[in-house]
Design an enzyme around this catalytic site. Structure first.
Site, PDB file in Angstrom:
ATOM      1  CD1 TRP A  75      17.084   9.771 -17.616  1.00 39.38           C
ATOM      2  CD2 TRP A  75      15.486  11.179 -16.939  1.00 39.38           C
ATOM      3  NE1 TRP A  75      16.783   9.480 -16.307  1.00 39.38           N
ATOM      4  CE2 TRP A  75      15.820  10.323 -15.866  1.00 39.38           C
ATOM      5  CE3 TRP A  75      14.512  12.158 -16.748  1.00 39.38           C
ATOM      6  CZ2 TRP A  75      15.195  10.414 -14.617  1.00 39.38           C
ATOM      7  CZ3 TRP A  75      13.892  12.246 -15.499  1.00 39.38           C
ATOM      8  CH2 TRP A  75      14.240  11.379 -14.455  1.00 39.38           C
ATOM      9  CG  ASP A 125      19.946  15.405 -20.278  1.00 38.26           C
ATOM     10  OD1 ASP A 125      20.837  15.692 -19.457  1.00 38.26           O
ATOM     11  OD2 ASP A 125      18.881  14.833 -19.959  1.00 38.26           O
ATOM     12  CE  LYS A 155      21.806  12.224 -13.017  1.00 37.05           C
ATOM     13  NZ  LYS A 155      20.987  11.438 -12.106  1.00 37.05           N
TER      14      LYS A 155
END
Ligand code: PMP
Length: 362
Positions: A101, A173, A197
């Site tokens: 990511w 992030d 999540k």
């Protein structure tokens, strides 16, 4: 019958948050309609929106210097939107690459402007198994910002202390470990996290942003992409994902009810210790690739001696009522995601299954 859900995201949600949504679905607080049928400008939705922001502010202790934003497009959109706002022509940003990511975030930044790699933990075979040490970071003191990924969902690594980046704004992030424990928000200029999540369903992204940085953001980009547009309008510039924000409100109310982030941290550490304890007890059978000090408390990854055993593990766990254990498609093996809604008892059930599985196959 609900299964034990170890999905990496979208992930399981706390049952009380879902039950509340079920109870309110057809008739939200006597209004004769569901929350998703209300106007985003009406008082019913406004109360939900405000409550979600104030619960998050209270739980995380968000200081007055920062503001909560609800955005859409997921974390992937932020990979582009962060540099669009904070990387002006002539400037350069620093990226710390610790997994898939952060690499994607860097790729997008390069399309906008100059984005250096301040460090990368990629091995020759492209995997990542650790978080870099401070002395490995080659930081540019003049960088527009430094970007990191706090938890690497695919490789199962996690930052356990924040790097020293001097006066440079730190952007994180936090999609896969937001709210896993108390966090000092003031260290960050911009935090972003997809909700799916630890916080709610997909469809909404939460940002916690320093107000001065947002105000200084670039104005030569379309209005819809400017953080300042969303900040000035309290995330109501256009129609927000009202149902997703409502569900986040339910989850945040649940977090507060169970004792806030210190309680979640205790549970999360206990779950991680149970799993890593089992892996370390059977090192010849369960192989954890991640260096110990970089292990994630949200995504625990390991492999069994053969891919066939990995497959059997996933299939037998499913028969025993546990789903979502297959590793990321490009990585293989097993991944146990233990986000906030996964209980200590859920993990105890899995650990017993792991013990039994070694006895039968080890
Ligand atoms: N960052 C991290 C750390 C992630 O785990 C994910 C998704 N699993 C993303 C970004 C991408 O999120 P989205 O699909 O919401 O764009």
């Amino acid at each position: 019958m609900r299964v034990i859900n170890f999905n990496a995201g979208p992930a399981g949600l706390p049952l009380p948050a879902l039950e509340r949504a079920r109870d309110e679905l057809l008739d939200f607080q006597g209004s004769g309609m569901s929350i998703m049928e209300h106007s985003h400008r009406g008082k019913e939705y406004d109360a939900v929106h405000t409550e979600a922001i104030s619960l998050l502010t209270e739980l995380l202790g968000i200081p007055d210097t920062h503001q909560v934003l609800f955005l859409t497009g997921g974390a992937s959109q932020q990979f582009a939107q962060v540099p669009m706002n904070f990387l002006p022509p002539g400037a350069s940003a620093d990226y710390i690459l610790t997994g898939v990511w952060s690499e994607k975030a860097h790729e997008e930044a390069v399309t906008v402007g100059k984005a250096r790699v301040a460090a990368s933990t990629a091995l020759p075979d492209k995997r990542h198994v650790r978080i870099p040490r401070q002395e490995e970071l080659q930081l540019d003191p003049k960088a527009a910002y430094v970007h990191l990924t706090s938890n690497n969902t695919i490789y199962g690594t996690q930052w356990h202390s924040w790097p020293d980046v001097g006066e440079v704004p730190l952007v994180a992030d936090m999609s896969s470990d937001f709210l896993w424990k108390p966090t000092d928000v003031s260290r960050f200029a911009f935090i972003y996290a997809g909700a799916q999540k630890n916080l709610g369903p997909s469809g909404v992204l939460i940002a916690v942003a320093r107000k001065d940085l947002i105000a200084r953001g670039r104005k030569d980009i379309p209005k819809i992409f400017r953080y300042s547009t969303h900040a000035e309008n309290n995330s109501l510039y256009n129609t927000p994902p009202t149902l997703a924000i409502y569900l986040c409100r339910n989850v945040l109310a649940w977090v507060k009810g169970v004792g806030g982030l210190p309680r979640l941290e205790r549970w999360n550490r206990e779950k991680g210790e149970l799993l890593y304890g089992t892996i370390d007890k059977h090192t010849g059978f369960y192989r954890g690739p991640v260096e110990k000090e970089s292990r994630s408390y949200m995504n625990v990854v390991f492999t069994l001696p053969t891919p066939e055993l990995d497959e059997r593990f996933v299939a037998e766990a499913k028969k025993a009522g546990m789903v979502g254990l297959k590793g990321y498609r490009t990585v293989g093996g097993i991944r146990v995601s233990t986000y906030n809604a996964v209980t200590v008892d859920n993990v105890k059930t899995l650990v017993s299954f792991m013990e039994e599985f070694v006895r039968k196959n080890g």
